[in-house]
Motif scaffolding. Structure first.
Motif, PDB file in Angstrom:
ATOM      1  N   ALA A 129       0.755  -1.168  -0.111  1.00 24.96           N
ATOM      2  CA  ALA A 129       0.108   0.091  -0.042  1.00 24.96           C
ATOM      3  C   ALA A 129       1.030   1.222  -0.146  1.00 24.96           C
ATOM      4  O   ALA A 129       0.325   2.346  -0.441  1.00 24.96           O
ATOM      5  N   ALA A 130       1.902   1.017   0.242  1.00 22.44           N
ATOM      6  CA  ALA A 130       2.719   2.461   0.749  1.00 22.44           C
ATOM      7  C   ALA A 130       4.054   2.582  -0.583  1.00 22.44           C
ATOM      8  O   ALA A 130       4.837   3.257  -0.635  1.00 22.44           O
ATOM      9  N   ARG A 131       3.611   1.695  -1.412  1.00 29.80           N
ATOM     10  CA  ARG A 131       4.903   1.778  -2.895  1.00 29.80           C
ATOM     11  C   ARG A 131       4.632   3.046  -3.342  1.00 29.80           C
ATOM     12  O   ARG A 131       3.561   3.645  -3.471  1.00 29.80           O
ATOM     13  N   PHE A 132       5.870   3.577  -3.837  1.00 24.82           N
ATOM     14  CA  PHE A 132       6.122   4.761  -4.301  1.00 24.82           C
ATOM     15  C   PHE A 132       5.989   6.026  -3.231  1.00 24.82           C
ATOM     16  O   PHE A 132       6.373   7.082  -3.745  1.00 24.82           O
ATOM     17  N   ASP A 136      10.450   5.058  -0.935  1.00 25.56           N
ATOM     18  CA  ASP A 136      10.642   3.775  -1.551  1.00 25.56           C
ATOM     19  C   ASP A 136      11.552   3.759  -2.928  1.00 25.56           C
ATOM     20  O   ASP A 136      12.360   2.941  -2.958  1.00 25.56           O
ATOM     21  N   ILE A 137      11.164   4.532  -3.762  1.00 22.76           N
ATOM     22  CA  ILE A 137      11.633   4.690  -5.228  1.00 22.76           C
ATOM     23  C   ILE A 137      13.041   5.094  -4.979  1.00 22.76           C
ATOM     24  O   ILE A 137      14.057   4.379  -5.670  1.00 22.76           O
ATOM     25  N   TRP A 138      13.436   5.859  -3.993  1.00 24.60           N
ATOM     26  CA  TRP A 138      14.779   6.359  -3.558  1.00 24.60           C
ATOM     27  C   TRP A 138      15.480   5.062  -3.267  1.00 24.60           C
ATOM     28  O   TRP A 138      16.964   4.791  -3.648  1.00 24.60           O
ATOM     29  N   GLY A 139      15.092   4.178  -2.349  1.00 17.65           N
ATOM     30  CA  GLY A 139      15.632   2.997  -1.993  1.00 17.65           C
ATOM     31  C   GLY A 139      16.092   2.082  -3.322  1.00 17.65           C
ATOM     32  O   GLY A 139      17.027   1.364  -3.164  1.00 17.65           O
ATOM     33  N   ARG A 140      15.302   1.929  -4.062  1.00 18.46           N
ATOM     34  CA  ARG A 140      15.278   1.046  -5.186  1.00 18.46           C
ATOM     35  C   ARG A 140      16.458   1.533  -6.145  1.00 18.46           C
ATOM     36  O   ARG A 140      17.192   0.823  -6.667  1.00 18.46           O
ATOM     37  N   LYS A 141      16.442   2.850  -6.108  1.00 20.56           N
ATOM     38  CA  LYS A 141      17.608   3.339  -6.838  1.00 20.56           C
ATOM     39  C   LYS A 141      18.827   3.060  -6.629  1.00 20.56           C
ATOM     40  O   LYS A 141      19.900   2.642  -7.147  1.00 20.56           O
ATOM     41  N   TYR A 142      19.266   2.880  -5.221  1.00 20.52           N
ATOM     42  CA  TYR A 142      20.330   2.739  -4.547  1.00 20.52           C
ATOM     43  C   TYR A 142      20.789   1.352  -4.738  1.00 20.52           C
ATOM     44  O   TYR A 142      21.870   0.653  -5.011  1.00 20.52           O
ATOM     45  N   ALA A 175       3.100   2.668 -14.803  1.00 19.39           N
ATOM     46  CA  ALA A 175       2.343   2.674 -16.204  1.00 19.39           C
ATOM     47  C   ALA A 175       0.874   2.237 -15.538  1.00 19.39           C
ATOM     48  O   ALA A 175      -0.082   2.696 -15.870  1.00 19.39           O
ATOM     49  N   ASP A 176       0.968   0.970 -14.885  1.00 19.84           N
ATOM     50  CA  ASP A 176      -0.264   0.014 -14.399  1.00 19.84           C
ATOM     51  C   ASP A 176      -1.080   1.216 -13.752  1.00 19.84           C
ATOM     52  O   ASP A 176      -2.349   1.151 -13.803  1.00 19.84           O
ATOM     53  N   LYS A 177      -0.367   1.867 -12.638  1.00 19.50           N
ATOM     54  CA  LYS A 177      -1.293   2.408 -11.909  1.00 19.50           C
ATOM     55  C   LYS A 177      -1.378   4.123 -12.302  1.00 19.50           C
ATOM     56  O   LYS A 177      -1.880   4.963 -11.555  1.00 19.50           O
ATOM     57  N   LYS A 178      -0.926   4.468 -13.487  1.00 19.56           N
ATOM     58  CA  LYS A 178      -0.779   5.768 -14.054  1.00 19.56           C
ATOM     59  C   LYS A 178      -0.244   7.007 -12.963  1.00 19.56           C
ATOM     60  O   LYS A 178      -1.264   7.861 -12.703  1.00 19.56           O
ATOM     61  N   VAL A 179       0.812   6.503 -12.624  1.00 17.08           N
ATOM     62  CA  VAL A 179       1.473   7.246 -11.644  1.00 17.08           C
ATOM     63  C   VAL A 179       2.337   8.357 -12.193  1.00 17.08           C
ATOM     64  O   VAL A 179       3.073   7.877 -13.109  1.00 17.08           O
ATOM     65  N   LEU A 180       2.520   9.704 -12.014  1.00 22.17           N
ATOM     66  CA  LEU A 180       3.437  10.663 -12.325  1.00 22.17           C
ATOM     67  C   LEU A 180       4.498  10.748 -11.374  1.00 22.17           C
ATOM     68  O   LEU A 180       4.275  11.004 -10.210  1.00 22.17           O
ATOM     69  N   LYS A 184       5.782  12.004  -6.607  1.00 22.94           N
ATOM     70  CA  LYS A 184       5.812  10.838  -5.552  1.00 22.94           C
ATOM     71  C   LYS A 184       6.912  10.932  -4.820  1.00 22.94           C
ATOM     72  O   LYS A 184       7.888  11.541  -5.323  1.00 22.94           O
ATOM     73  N   GLY A 185       7.140  10.493  -3.724  1.00 23.06           N
ATOM     74  CA  GLY A 185       8.307  10.466  -2.833  1.00 23.06           C
ATOM     75  C   GLY A 185       8.375  11.928  -2.055  1.00 23.06           C
ATOM     76  O   GLY A 185       7.421  12.744  -2.109  1.00 23.06           O
TER      77      GLY A 185
END
Length: 218
Positions: A129-132, A136-142, A175-180, A184-185
């Motif tokens: 539920a808390a993705r993005f 979250d995305i910051w951690g994925r980057k690293y 893309a699936d969630k139509k998120v800009l 986010k973050g």
């Protein structure tokens, strides 16, 4: 007659200036830079590097860095940046002093991180539920930066594939969630959009055009 003489003199002047210019822009010796193959720092700087190598890089508790990835219950914090920040530094340390002991640490750190990758490609510690949100995305980057550093060092195709799965999962989610992503973050999207760095590195290493842009909201 005067016009002809003036024209001839003007032409000679232009040719002379052109010859001089060519002489200036074409040095006799071309200076080429090439990367050093080995280096050993001495003195104060060398002592600090040695201390960091022994007491920070090698002394790191890698299991503690991996632990957050096993429990995907986070909603606001940034523990997943620590593995990537340490790991990219560790790769640089290995390039500076390629000791087998550190290489074994790098191998284990990558294997342990990849063991936490979910079937859909996600590597992180945030709840579904808390993705993005938040970091979250910051951690994925690293995570991607660390894995790409390891790939550059070893050319291990399995690690590149795992990195692509992580990136592809993010792109598909957006893309699936139509998120800009810029909305986010934290810090008005600056933390999240910094993921463009490893995305661009992936394009450089794979040539896959899907990494040339992130999906826009429809």
């Amino acid at each position: 007659m005067r016009i002809k003489i003036y024209t001839a003199l003007l032409l000679l002047h232009v040719l002379f200036r052109s010859a001089v210019a060519q002489t200036i822009v074409r040095p006799a010796v071309v200076d080429l830079l090439s990367p050093a193959q080995t280096a050993k720092m001495q003195g104060y700087v060398g002592e600090k590097l040695d201390a960091s190598y022994q007491n920070r890089i090698l002394a790191q508790d890698v299991d503690r860095l991996i632990a957050p990835f096993k429990n995907r219950t986070e909603t606001s914090c940034w523990q997943t940046e620590f593995w990537g920040k340490w790991f990219t530094s560790a790769v640089l340390a290995y390039k500076y002093r390629p000791e087998p002991k550190l290489k074994a640490v790098l191998n284990k750190a990558v294997a342990d991180l990849l063991a936490t990758q979910t079937p859909d490609g996600y590597i992180g510690n945030y709840t579904e539920a808390a993705r993005f949100e938040q970091w979250d995305i910051w951690g994925r980057k690293y995570c991607m930066l660390g894995l790409l550093a390891y790939f550059d060092l070893t050319k291990d195709q399995k690690v590149l594939y795992a990195t692509r799965r992580l990136a592809d999962h993010l792109i598909k989610e957006l893309a699936d969630k139509k998120v800009l992503i810029v909305k986010k973050g934290n810090h008005r999207g600056m933390a999240a959009t910094s993921v463009l760095e490893p995305i661009c590195l992936l394009y450089n290493r794979t040539g896959d055009k899907s990494y040339r842009h992130l999906p826009k909201r429809s």
